[in-house]
Design a protein around this motif. Structure first.
Motif, PDB file in Angstrom:
ATOM      1  N   ALA A 232       1.027  -1.009   0.147  1.00 32.72           N
ATOM      2  CA  ALA A 232       0.240   0.140  -0.122  1.00 32.72           C
ATOM      3  C   ALA A 232       0.770   0.776   0.377  1.00 32.72           C
ATOM      4  N   ILE A 233       1.726   1.046   0.832  1.00 30.52           N
ATOM      5  CA  ILE A 233       2.807   2.314   1.041  1.00 30.52           C
ATOM      6  C   ILE A 233       3.280   3.524  -0.646  1.00 30.52           C
ATOM      7  N   SER A 234       3.703   1.853  -1.414  1.00 27.74           N
ATOM      8  CA  SER A 234       4.623   1.634  -2.896  1.00 27.74           C
ATOM      9  C   SER A 234       4.137   2.329  -3.614  1.00 27.74           C
ATOM     10  N   ILE A 235       2.201   1.803  -3.554  1.00 29.18           N
ATOM     11  CA  ILE A 235       1.425   2.527  -4.574  1.00 29.18           C
ATOM     12  C   ILE A 235       1.156   4.399  -3.851  1.00 29.18           C
ATOM     13  N   TYR A 236       0.995   4.533  -2.744  1.00 28.68           N
ATOM     14  CA  TYR A 236       0.484   5.809  -1.975  1.00 28.68           C
ATOM     15  C   TYR A 236       2.241   6.135  -1.893  1.00 28.68           C
ATOM     16  N   ARG A 237       3.482   5.775  -1.958  1.00 32.26           N
ATOM     17  CA  ARG A 237       4.163   7.126  -2.675  1.00 32.26           C
ATOM     18  C   ARG A 237       4.078   7.368  -4.211  1.00 32.26           C
ATOM     19  N   TRP A 238       4.333   6.671  -4.920  1.00 34.65           N
ATOM     20  CA  TRP A 238       3.899   6.900  -6.236  1.00 34.65           C
ATOM     21  C   TRP A 238       2.597   7.802  -6.593  1.00 34.65           C
ATOM     22  N   PHE A 239       1.612   7.503  -6.025  1.00 31.06           N
ATOM     23  CA  PHE A 239       0.038   8.516  -6.255  1.00 31.06           C
ATOM     24  C   PHE A 239       0.643   9.760  -5.345  1.00 31.06           C
ATOM     25  N   LYS A 286       2.195  18.698 -15.949  1.00 28.17           N
ATOM     26  CA  LYS A 286       3.524  17.802 -15.930  1.00 28.17           C
ATOM     27  C   LYS A 286       3.544  16.591 -14.509  1.00 28.17           C
ATOM     28  N   ILE A 287       2.435  16.877 -13.632  1.00 28.81           N
ATOM     29  CA  ILE A 287       2.567  15.945 -12.476  1.00 28.81           C
ATOM     30  C   ILE A 287       1.443  15.235 -13.183  1.00 28.81           C
ATOM     31  N   ILE A 288       0.422  15.255 -13.876  1.00 25.48           N
ATOM     32  CA  ILE A 288      -0.391  14.008 -14.056  1.00 25.48           C
ATOM     33  C   ILE A 288       0.357  13.112 -15.381  1.00 25.48           C
ATOM     34  N   GLU A 289       1.323  13.927 -16.013  1.00 23.57           N
ATOM     35  CA  GLU A 289       1.854  13.368 -17.418  1.00 23.57           C
ATOM     36  C   GLU A 289       2.540  12.157 -16.222  1.00 23.57           C
ATOM     37  N   ASP A 290       3.475  12.428 -15.163  1.00 22.71           N
ATOM     38  CA  ASP A 290       4.303  12.308 -14.653  1.00 22.71           C
ATOM     39  C   ASP A 290       4.024  10.575 -14.007  1.00 22.71           C
ATOM     40  N   GLY A 291       2.879  11.016 -13.849  1.00 23.22           N
ATOM     41  CA  GLY A 291       1.955   9.862 -12.585  1.00 23.22           C
ATOM     42  C   GLY A 291       1.522   9.033 -14.084  1.00 23.22           C
ATOM     43  N   VAL A 292       1.099   9.501 -14.756  1.00 22.50           N
ATOM     44  CA  VAL A 292       0.050   8.417 -15.716  1.00 22.50           C
ATOM     45  C   VAL A 292       1.402   7.523 -16.248  1.00 22.50           C
ATOM     46  N   ALA A 293       2.715   8.223 -16.901  1.00 25.47           N
ATOM     47  CA  ALA A 293       4.053   7.977 -16.805  1.00 25.47           C
ATOM     48  C   ALA A 293       4.297   6.803 -16.717  1.00 25.47           C
ATOM     49  N   THR A 294       4.294   7.085 -15.289  1.00 21.88           N
ATOM     50  CA  THR A 294       4.849   6.039 -13.825  1.00 21.88           C
ATOM     51  C   THR A 294       3.481   4.330 -13.245  1.00 21.88           C
ATOM     52  N   ARG A 295       2.141   5.071 -13.986  1.00 21.37           N
ATOM     53  CA  ARG A 295       1.390   4.279 -13.127  1.00 21.37           C
ATOM     54  C   ARG A 295       1.926   3.243 -12.536  1.00 21.37           C
ATOM     55  N   PRO A 296       2.030   2.089 -11.247  1.00 20.91           N
ATOM     56  CA  PRO A 296       2.290   1.121 -10.646  1.00 20.91           C
ATOM     57  C   PRO A 296       1.773  -0.526 -11.521  1.00 20.91           C
ATOM     58  N   VAL A 297       2.130  -1.119 -11.981  1.00 19.58           N
ATOM     59  CA  VAL A 297       1.312  -2.261 -11.684  1.00 19.58           C
ATOM     60  C   VAL A 297       1.093  -2.541 -10.587  1.00 19.58           C
ATOM     61  N   LEU A 298      -0.610  -2.650 -10.750  1.00 20.61           N
ATOM     62  CA  LEU A 298      -1.194  -3.417  -9.422  1.00 20.61           C
ATOM     63  C   LEU A 298      -1.305  -4.913  -9.215  1.00 20.61           C
ATOM     64  N   PRO A 299      -1.376  -5.312  -7.494  1.00 19.35           N
ATOM     65  CA  PRO A 299      -1.718  -7.157  -7.316  1.00 19.35           C
ATOM     66  C   PRO A 299      -2.871  -6.662  -7.808  1.00 19.35           C
ATOM     67  N   ASP A 300      -3.466  -8.269  -7.539  1.00 23.17           N
ATOM     68  CA  ASP A 300      -4.581  -8.442  -7.807  1.00 23.17           C
ATOM     69  C   ASP A 300      -5.812  -7.998  -7.142  1.00 23.17           C
ATOM     70  N   TYR A 301      -5.660  -6.843  -6.534  1.00 19.04           N
ATOM     71  CA  TYR A 301      -6.574  -6.152  -5.158  1.00 19.04           C
ATOM     72  C   TYR A 301      -7.930  -6.500  -5.061  1.00 19.04           C
ATOM     73  N   LYS A 302      -8.678  -6.859  -5.866  1.00 15.34           N
ATOM     74  CA  LYS A 302     -10.528  -7.102  -5.809  1.00 15.34           C
ATOM     75  C   LYS A 302     -10.203  -8.458  -5.616  1.00 15.34           C
ATOM     76  N   GLN A 303      -9.707  -9.527  -4.983  1.00 15.87           N
ATOM     77  CA  GLN A 303      -9.780 -10.726  -4.066  1.00 15.87           C
ATOM     78  C   GLN A 303      -9.329 -10.444  -2.932  1.00 15.87           C
ATOM     79  N   LEU A 304      -8.950  -9.889  -2.351  1.00 15.22           N
ATOM     80  CA  LEU A 304      -8.613  -8.978  -1.041  1.00 15.22           C
ATOM     81  C   LEU A 304      -9.442  -8.819   0.434  1.00 15.22           C
TER      82      LEU A 304
END
Length: 304
Positions: A232-239, A286-304
């Motif tokens: 969660a922290i890894s995605i949140y820091r990107w976000f 620029k913030i949005i473009e950088d975020g879109v360009a580096t979107r993380p690969v998500l785990p299969d969170y829907k099964q949690l």
């Protein structure tokens, strides 16, 4: 539809055409993306939804259309932010007829009411409907703090169930929990404090950048609640750079630009708001473009 005050609930933007009319086609695209990502409810007509520019007929159309569109998949929550108690009561009573499953209540608008007046305002609305209610506690923007003593009085109303906690004081979550246990569900209302809030036992997240990034938002919530904190922290820091676009007077313009970038919205806003211009527009893009360009690969969170 039964209302559970937990999970991720997007405070959705209101979609407009270039002529300033409601754009229900693009609105539907966004809502479907939210539901597919796994949100728990839809919140209509908040600050991010440009509520102050909507007339009551438009609010009715949005609630009725959302209830039809969601078709029982998730509940619809309608925001109420009125100057007069009588008008707030009318909206609360109409909301159920239109298809809302819950209400979010702001304190009286354009008047810094006393604690007593705020409590009586909320009680009057709550007693006029059997819809479950979430109180929006945002002293930063609305200059009124709903204190623990005020909540103690408000909980005499059986249908006051939750608080959108936007004091920006993370310890207030523990104060509320210590005072009321599970009697009052707590949902974080500040994007940049969301993970921290969830880790100290908030029940949910009324989110802004979810409007453009629904999967990432729900993934942070699900991972945090499943105890997978490092993920969660890894995605949140990107976000985080994107989430900071929510704590800004131009949050509507910022988030609508992000929706354009992810293909689930348009930039159109209603006057007096106007699209971002000049260097501020460049900075946000620029913030949005950088975020879109580096979107993380998500785990299969829907099964949690």
């Amino acid at each position: 539809m039964y209302m559970e005050w937990n999970g991720v609930m997007p405070a959705v933007t209101t979609k407009f055409t270039n002529e300033g009319e409601l754009d229900l086609k693009m609105f539907a695209i966004n809502i479907d993306a939210q539901i597919e990502a796994g949100v728990s409810a839809i919140v209509l007509g908040g600050s991010l939804g440009e509520a102050s520019t909507l007339n009551n007929l438009e609010k009715q159309r949005l609630v009725e259309y959302s209830a039809s569109l969601t078709n029982g998949r998730v509940p619809v929550v309608m925001n109420i932010a009125e100057r007069a108690t009588s008008e707030a009561i009318k909206l609360a009573q109409n909301a159920k007829k239109w298809g809302a499953s819950g209400l979010m209540l702001l304190p009286p608008m354009q008047y810094k009411a006393t604690d007593y007046e705020v409590v009586e305002y909320f009680k009057a609305i709550a007693s006029s409907t059997d819809l479950p209610i979430m109180i929006y506690n945002n002293p930063i923007d609305y200059k009124i703090l709903v204190t623990l003593n005020m909540f103690e009085e408000l909980l005499s109303c059986d249908n006051i169930k939750a608080v959108k906690e936007s004091t920006r004081d993370i310890s207030n979550i523990s104060r509320i929990r210590n005072a009321f246990g599970d009697r009052l569900k707590i949902l974080c209302g500040v994007d940049t404090l969301a993970l921290e809030s969830l880790l100290v036992d908030a029940d949910g997240w009324i989110a802004g950048l979810v409007c453009a990034f629904p999967e990432e938002t729900v993934a942070v919530y699900k991972l945090a609640k499943a105890g997978r904190v490092e993920e969660a922290i890894s995605i949140y820091r990107w976000f985080l750079p994107l989430l900071e676009l929510d704590i800004n007077p131009q949050l509507v313009q910022n988030i609508k630009l992000a929706e354009v970038a992810t293909g689930i919205g348009t930039e159109y806003v209603r006057l007096p708001r106007m699209p971002l211009q000049g260097k501020e527009r460049e900075r946000v893009l620029k913030i949005i473009e950088d975020g879109v360009a580096t979107r993380p690969v998500l785990p299969d969170y829907k099964q949690l």
